[in-house]
Structure formats: structure tokens, C-alpha cells
Design an enzyme around this catalytic site. Sequence first.
Site, PDB file in Angstrom:
ATOM      1  N   LYS A  24     -52.571  21.685  15.792  1.00  0.00           N
ATOM      2  CA  LYS A  24     -52.319  22.625  14.701  1.00  0.00           C
ATOM      3  C   LYS A  24     -52.085  24.031  15.265  1.00  0.00           C
ATOM      4  CE  LYS A  24     -54.689  21.832  11.051  1.00  0.00           C
ATOM      5  NZ  LYS A  24     -56.068  21.477  10.719  1.00  0.00           N
ATOM      6  N   ARG A  94     -60.226  26.178  10.381  1.00  0.00           N
ATOM      7  CA  ARG A  94     -59.792  24.770  10.374  1.00  0.00           C
ATOM      8  C   ARG A  94     -59.861  24.175  11.762  1.00  0.00           C
ATOM      9  NH1 ARG A  94     -54.163  24.630   7.375  1.00  0.00           N
ATOM     10  NH2 ARG A  94     -54.895  22.640   6.608  1.00  0.00           N
ATOM     11  N   GLY A 103     -57.665  14.625   8.386  1.00  0.00           N
ATOM     12  CA  GLY A 103     -58.812  14.610   7.476  1.00  0.00           C
ATOM     13  C   GLY A 103     -60.139  14.278   8.129  1.00  0.00           C
ATOM     14  N   MET A 105     -61.857  15.931  10.568  1.00  0.00           N
ATOM     15  CA  MET A 105     -62.787  17.016  10.861  1.00  0.00           C
ATOM     16  C   MET A 105     -62.712  18.081   9.780  1.00  0.00           C
ATOM     17  SD  MET A 105     -62.633  17.077  14.903  1.00  0.00           S
ATOM     18  CE  MET A 105     -60.914  17.331  14.765  1.00  0.00           C
ATOM     19  N   ARG A 337     -46.495  19.299  11.976  1.00  0.00           N
ATOM     20  CA  ARG A 337     -46.827  18.347  13.044  1.00  0.00           C
ATOM     21  C   ARG A 337     -45.854  17.189  12.930  1.00  0.00           C
ATOM     22  NH1 ARG A 337     -52.540  16.619  10.246  1.00  0.00           N
ATOM     23  NH2 ARG A 337     -51.636  15.844   8.336  1.00  0.00           N
ATOM     24  N   HIS A 453     -55.541  10.911   1.210  1.00  0.00           N
ATOM     25  CA  HIS A 453     -56.219  10.385   2.391  1.00  0.00           C
ATOM     26  C   HIS A 453     -55.950   8.894   2.572  1.00  0.00           C
ATOM     27  CE1 HIS A 453     -59.746   8.534   4.362  1.00  0.00           C
ATOM     28  NE2 HIS A 453     -59.510   9.502   5.228  1.00  0.00           N
ATOM     29  N   SER A 770     -44.392 -20.875  36.499  1.00  0.00           N
ATOM     30  CA  SER A 770     -44.673 -20.194  35.242  1.00  0.00           C
ATOM     31  C   SER A 770     -46.191 -20.085  35.117  1.00  0.00           C
ATOM     32  CB  SER A 770     -44.090 -20.990  34.076  1.00  0.00           C
ATOM     33  OG  SER A 770     -44.455 -20.371  32.869  1.00  0.00           O
ATOM     34  N   CYS A 838     -46.122 -17.815  30.693  1.00  0.00           N
ATOM     35  CA  CYS A 838     -46.001 -18.421  29.359  1.00  0.00           C
ATOM     36  C   CYS A 838     -47.338 -18.544  28.638  1.00  0.00           C
ATOM     37  CB  CYS A 838     -45.301 -19.769  29.436  1.00  0.00           C
ATOM     38  SG  CYS A 838     -46.247 -20.997  30.336  1.00  0.00           S
ATOM     39  N   TYR A 858     -39.443 -13.022  33.639  1.00  0.00           N
ATOM     40  CA  TYR A 858     -39.562 -13.022  32.185  1.00  0.00           C
ATOM     41  C   TYR A 858     -41.018 -13.158  31.742  1.00  0.00           C
ATOM     42  CZ  TYR A 858     -40.324 -18.037  32.616  1.00  0.00           C
ATOM     43  OH  TYR A 858     -40.850 -19.244  32.950  1.00  0.00           O
TER      44      TYR A 858
HETATM   45  C1  PEP Z   1     -51.576 -21.924  29.591  1.00  0.00           C
HETATM   46  O1  PEP Z   1     -52.515 -22.594  29.977  1.00  0.00           O
HETATM   47  O2  PEP Z   1     -51.517 -20.694  29.723  1.00  0.00           O
HETATM   48  C2  PEP Z   1     -50.456 -22.555  28.892  1.00  0.00           C
HETATM   49  C3  PEP Z   1     -49.396 -21.854  28.530  1.00  0.00           C
HETATM   50  O3  PEP Z   1     -50.597 -23.856  28.561  1.00  0.00           O
HETATM   51  P1  PEP Z   1     -51.430 -24.348  27.285  1.00  0.00           P
HETATM   52  O4  PEP Z   1     -51.787 -23.168  26.481  1.00  0.00           O
HETATM   53  O5  PEP Z   1     -50.549 -25.314  26.585  1.00  0.00           O
HETATM   54  O6  PEP Z   1     -52.601 -25.005  27.943  1.00  0.00           O
END
Ligand code: PEP
Length: 878
Positions: A24, A94, A103, A105, A337, A453, A770, A838, A858
Site C-alpha cells: 500500500k 492503516r 482485510g 490486518m 494494487r 470480504h 519411466s 508417470c 516429459y
Molecule cells: C507408479 O508406481 O508410480 C505408477 C505410475 O504405477 P502405478 O501407480 O500403476 O503403480
Amino acid sequence: MSGEKWVYEYEHGSAEMKGLLGGKGANLAQMWNIGLPVPPGFIITTEACKAYWVDPRGLMDSVWPQVSDAVARLEERTGKVFGGERNPLLVSVRSGAPVSMPGMMDTILNLGLNETTVKALAEASGDERFAWDSYRRFIQMFSDVVLGLEIGEFEFLLSRAKGEQGCSYDHQLTADSLKKLVGQYLRLVESKGISFPTDPWDQLRSAVEAVFKSWNTPRAVTYRNIHKIPDDLGTAVCVVSMVYGNLGEDCGTGVCFTRDPSTGEKRLYGEFLVNAQGEDVVAGIRTPRPISDLKDAMPEVYSELVRLTDLLERHYRDMQDIEFTVERGKLYLLQTRNGKRTAKAAVKVAVDMVREGLISQEEAVKRVTPDQVEQLLHPQLDPSLKFDVLAKGLPASPGAAVGKVVFDADEAERMGKNGEDVILVRPETTPDDIHGLFAARGILTSHGGMTSHAAVVARGLGKPCVSGCEALDIDLAKGVMRVGGKEIRRHEVITIDGSRGLVAYGALPLVQPSFTEDFRELLSFADRVSKLEVWANADTPEDAERARGFGAKGIGLCRTEHMFMQADRLPVMQEMVASTDRDERLEALGKLKVMQKEDFVGIFKAMEGLPVTVRLLDPPLHEFLPKVPEMTERLEELIAQGKGDSPEACKIRVLIQRAESLKEANPMLGFRGCRLGIIYPEIYEMQVEAIFEAVVELMRQGVEVYPDIMMPLVGTYEEMRRLREMVDRMAQRFEAELGRKIPYMVGTMIEVPRAALIAGDLAKEAEFFSFGTNDLTQTTFGYSRDDAEGKFLAEYVRMHILGDNPFHVLDRSGVGRLLEIAVSEGRAQREDIQIGICGEHGGNPKSIAFCHRLGLKYVSCSPFRVPVARLAAAHAAM
Ligand code: PEP
Ligand code: MG
């Protein structure tokens, strides 16, 4: 301590000094310095606040000479005198933290009034009523904030005064009534054994201290916890000369946004009240008028407001939330602000500002957080749904929610913690209700506008809110609300639609929202910045299509067992599991293959041109069988009906026997994953055949298919070698049949610590890794992923034994260390090895940042999280 500069005048501040002057204060200084109409004032720094916690007395003694110098300059600038017998200077005190905490303080207005100055104010303003009204407001606020007295007792006296005079609104009270009320207020304070300070300097000193202390009130602490704001920032104190919005019909006060904070639409948006002070708008006590009405009420003020707010927005290059006051036709800006906004608005404002040339694409991406994108995925009421509207209020925060009516914030918190869905219903909310708002699914208030609020906090939390629903008659004492002749009791279920401001009785069905063009555009900006690709975990053609629609660049995990769980497949799967010899098993597998191939055709088609990672069967086989007690119960029923020899009974006996023989003490560490495929090779061979049959069929039709075949729970080199050999052997057969190469890869999940540690060996055979971080977390910590949360994990997090639940946020130092080893050894063995993740962590922003650091190709997450992950991947790269 002395020698330190604790007090800043506007001239020495700027927007960049938020850390020292608070948001502020820094913005007031900035506005002053670019020549905007800001009432003169000064700022006591956050450093002073921090020093106050260590040595309150010492700090105040050190600050005070600087405060009195600054007040002297205020007097010069305004031509008024603090505590003066003529033309008295009043100030507002303030709080202003470096991070906005709306709101949370404390604020004190009209400071400097006493028996003498109130008369001087009446004289100077020519308005006795106004002077006494200011005085009674001041006593009330000061008693609440500084003296810590119960506000309800003052409210009681106020409403009694209105009753006695026979009027309904505060502003209708006459000077005489107000004078009497002030006397009653002062006596009330005295009756508590406190003498109300009459010296303005004492008032100022206590008010400054109260603001410093308000940093540590429970509600402020809760707010910081929720919003992950550090506790050691401290608050600055802004002391600003008062301008008055309550001097008559050519005065007023309001709050406005430069764009609609709900939708992001570019138009001046907000509310104002004629003849009122700022607190009246924010507190939600009187329902204000929309800002567009100001155009008619005060045309010149309105056009000046449009000009100045536009200038502010261009100056800050972001949507502004502005407080203003009009004193006798002159507009003053009291605060600006960056405006809090809904997720939907955040996206629209960011993308529009790129189009308007105000900000870069990268800046737009930065301005929308993955959390906000998550809000966009919140459920809505189907717009075409027909239902009876119980009441209509203001669409204060979008999204729909269903829950039990609860009238009390503590109860909302209790029930919310027990996993119950509640709607917090209040006449209006105050900062003390923050814990209840946090725990509720949605918020409904009978009073207050779009900037009340409840509305502001709900938008910040991403919760649906309907405010100002005046048709509701809420009886807190009885725990009921009445509306349109209907009485709704505590714990009855209602639905609110914060996007349209509607309330309905009972539970209406909610639907997932669809994406706007703006949102797609923002995500395309994000993809340009990201290094990580976002793939999805999908097991059906529908999921695959959805994932692709959300921008997934591949399927990182297709859990084939999910295909066997579907109603028409489960009996065949059970046949397979129950089979006692290879021939029986082959017969059942033959039937399963036909179904599985169909699924693969659907998924490969949906993902044409993109990689699809198919994981072979993973869970222990007993998971496909009904629970033994259920089967036993059914068997007993059949026997009682004299059907003990029926085919069904015989089948159940076989299944029970099989379930007993498959029983393991520790099934998650047992006969599952690739161990199944090694001991019963025909199972994996069937799956690989189904994959290749689907691939061949589609390749013949000219469809581009990239199947990656993934082995679960691999922990030894020999497992990997044998499985790879099996896939290659079958691939050769299909390639011969097709007459060309199939672009497939064989790889493994890394989901037990040993796999990570021997990643170099595995990479001799595996073309991709993975990370299955669900199992890897389970096996690294030795915590059961299915049981730990309710038993001890939540408590561990609360006790700070763990920073986060490691099944939600990837544990960098333990599990993460294994990932690092696997990445570096895998790459050392096979330079171009493809590596992704994954496990559930693939959709978690903090974990995504870590994956970015590891240089993975990924992250793969559930289809609905793909947009969140795309934005998180971009944020990780900025
Ligand atoms: C894991 O174990 O992270 C995985 C993706 O396999 P699931 O969750 O199917 O065991
Ligand atoms: Mg797993």
C-alpha cells in the site's frame, strides 16, 4: 536503533520499495510521484515493525521523533493542525504488508478526534452531523482494533439509537442522536475500566502499535499459512490525512477494478456508496451501487476516474484494484494494487494484455499460476440445466458447489476437516471467518457486494461464492434461513452457482468446464517456453482423446489392467486368474486378447502420430477376484436356497480356493509386475500380441503408430533382458507379416530403488525409463501408499517431520536422489535414452520443477491435469 530511517514520505518512496514500505505504502508513494491526487501522508517501515517485536518500547521511542516531524509536514501540506482547535487534521492509520492480505490486518480512520476537535471539525466542515458521525466511527474502530473491546456491544448501542430515532440507516442518524451515542460509547469504554485516550498523539501511538501487533493475530497467521506467505515480512503503517466521503451527497467512496475480476473483461468494474466512508463498502454492511451508476450520479468524477484508472493500469501494466473517495466533488485515490482475480479472469487479462501490447507472452505465462489453472478445472452447473432458483445474489466468485448449510465458521472448519462438503452461509463474513471460508466448498452471504470480504477471499481461494443475496433471511440464533416462504435448516443441502449468483435447494449435478480460446492461447505461449513435454496417463480411447484435447504430446502410461476391470471383461479375467493349468489360462487369454486389441486400436488411433506407452499387467492377480467374505456370503446364500451344486456355486468355490492360494501377507511387494510376466509368460505374450495386432492393422490403414512397451516393477537386469527378448521375438514375427519395421520401443518403469541403482545395467536393454514415483516413493520410504495417509502421514506433515506428503510432492532428497542416479547412469549407458515420469507427481507443480531440473523429456499425468502441468512446466523453465 537510533539513526535508522523508520519513516518515509512519499517523495522518497516508489513502487519498487514494497519490501520496506509495504504494498500500500509503496503504491501510494508511486501514485504521488506521478502526480495523481493522493491525500498527503507518510509511511512507517516494515523494518520498524520487525524491530517492534524485539523491543517495543525502544522502537517506539526511536520512531516517535520522526513521526512527529512527518506529522508537522502533513500539517503544512494540508493547512490543518493535528489536535487543533480549528480546522483539525485527522488521519487514517492503516496496515500495509509487502504481500497483499486483504482485510486481514487493522485500519483506524478519523484518528485525532476528541471533545475539542470534534467541535472544530463541525465548524470547519460546516456539518455538525458529519463531525459527530466521524467521532462515533472513530471510537468504535479504535475500541475494536486498539482496545480489543467486543464490537457487538457498540453495534447494539448503534442499532438502539436508530430504533429510538425511528430510522433504518446509520446515515439517517441526526447530530443529536450521534452526540448522545458518542456519550454512550465513551461510557461503555469506561465501564470496562479503560479511559479512552483524548490526546491525538496518544491515539496515534497506540494505533501504530496496534497495527504492528495485528501482524500476529490468529486470522493473519491463518491467512499467511493458507497462502504460504512468510511470517517474518512484517507490516508497514501508512498514516494518511483523511479525506471525507461522508460530507454529503456530493461525496462518496468506492472500490473499482480496471477489468472485471470475475471474467477479465476490459471495463471499469466496481461499486460505490454516496455519502459514506471506505469501510462501509468493504465491510459489506450497506450493499453498494455498481460503478456504472456513478456516471449519472457524478459525471465529472466518473470521467476523471476512468482517465486515472486507465493511466494506473498502463503504468503498472496490470489490472488495478483501486480505492477512491470523493470529497465535495473532488476525486482522491487512496490505494492501488494489482487486483486479485479469478482464474478465468487471470487468463483473459494476461492474454488480452499480450494482444494490447502491454506485456510479453512470457510475462503472460508468469502471471497465471498452476493453482489458478486448477481452479479453471473446477466443476460448474451445466448452463442448460433447468432448475428452480431459490434466491438470486451476486456472482461473486465463479464455479458451483454443493454442500450442507452451515452458519458458523468453526463448524464449517470442523465438518470440512472431516471431509464433509459444506456451504458457509453468513449475513456477511469478516476476516475472523477465514478458517471457515477455507474449509467450505462455497460461500453464500445475504449482504455485501462484489468487493465484500467474502467475495474477495473466495476469489483468492478459488471457491464459488454468491454474495449480497438479500432475499435470504438468516437467523443465526435459530440456525435457519428463510427464503421465498421456505425454511432451510442447518445441514440441509443446497447448491450455489457463483458464476451466475444463483442458489438452489438440494444437490444439483455438476459438470466439468470447457476451455476457452484464451486459455488455449495462454497454454500455447507456455509450450513455447517449456523444455518438458506433457504427456498423459490414459487407459481408454476416450481418456486419450481428452488428453490430446488438453494438449498432451503422448501417452506416458496406459495401465492395461484397467482395461480388464471393465464389467464385460472382468468375468473373463477371473476365468484366467482362476485357471489352474496353462491350457485353461490360454483359452481365457485368447478371449481377453480380442478385447484388449480393440482397446489398443482405439487408443492408438486417438493418439495418431504420437507415442503411446503401454504398460503390461502390473497388479497382483487377486485384485481381479471378488473379496473372499463377499464370495463366502453368496455361497452360503446359494446353499440355503438349495443351490449348493449349481454352476455358480461351483465357480465361487473355485474362486475362493484360488483367492486363498493367491493370498500374500504383503501383496504390494509380492507376486506382481513383471514377476507375473516372467512366471506366466503367456500373459505378457498375449498382451504384446494384442498390441502388435492393433499396430499392424492400423499401419496397414496408413495410421502412424508409435507403441512403446513398458515393463512394470523391474528390479534386475535379467528380468529386463528376458522381457525385451520376448518383445523383440514377437515383433520380428509381426514385422515379417507386415513387411516393414514397426517403430516400437521397449523400456521399463523405474519404481523400486534397485532399478534406479542399476539403471546403467537396465539401460543396456531398456530404450526408455519411466519413473513410477508412486511405487518408488512407497518402496523408498517403506510407507504403504494405500494406508499411510490416514494413519500417520498427515500427522507427520502437521508435526513438520515431513515438509509435504511425499505421495503428493516428490521427495527430492531421497526419492529424487534415486531419480538423479537413474538419469545419470541411464544416460551414461545409452546416450539417447528417453526418460519421463508417470507417477502422480507428474501433475504436481513442485515435482514438475524438479523433473525440469533433471532434464527429463516429459511428465505424464491424468488428462485433467495436463493444462496445469503445461503451465507448471513453463514456470519451471522461467
Ligand atoms: C507408479 O508406481 O508410480 C505408477 C505410475 O504405477 P502405478 O501407480 O500403476 O503403480
Ligand atoms: Mg507402480
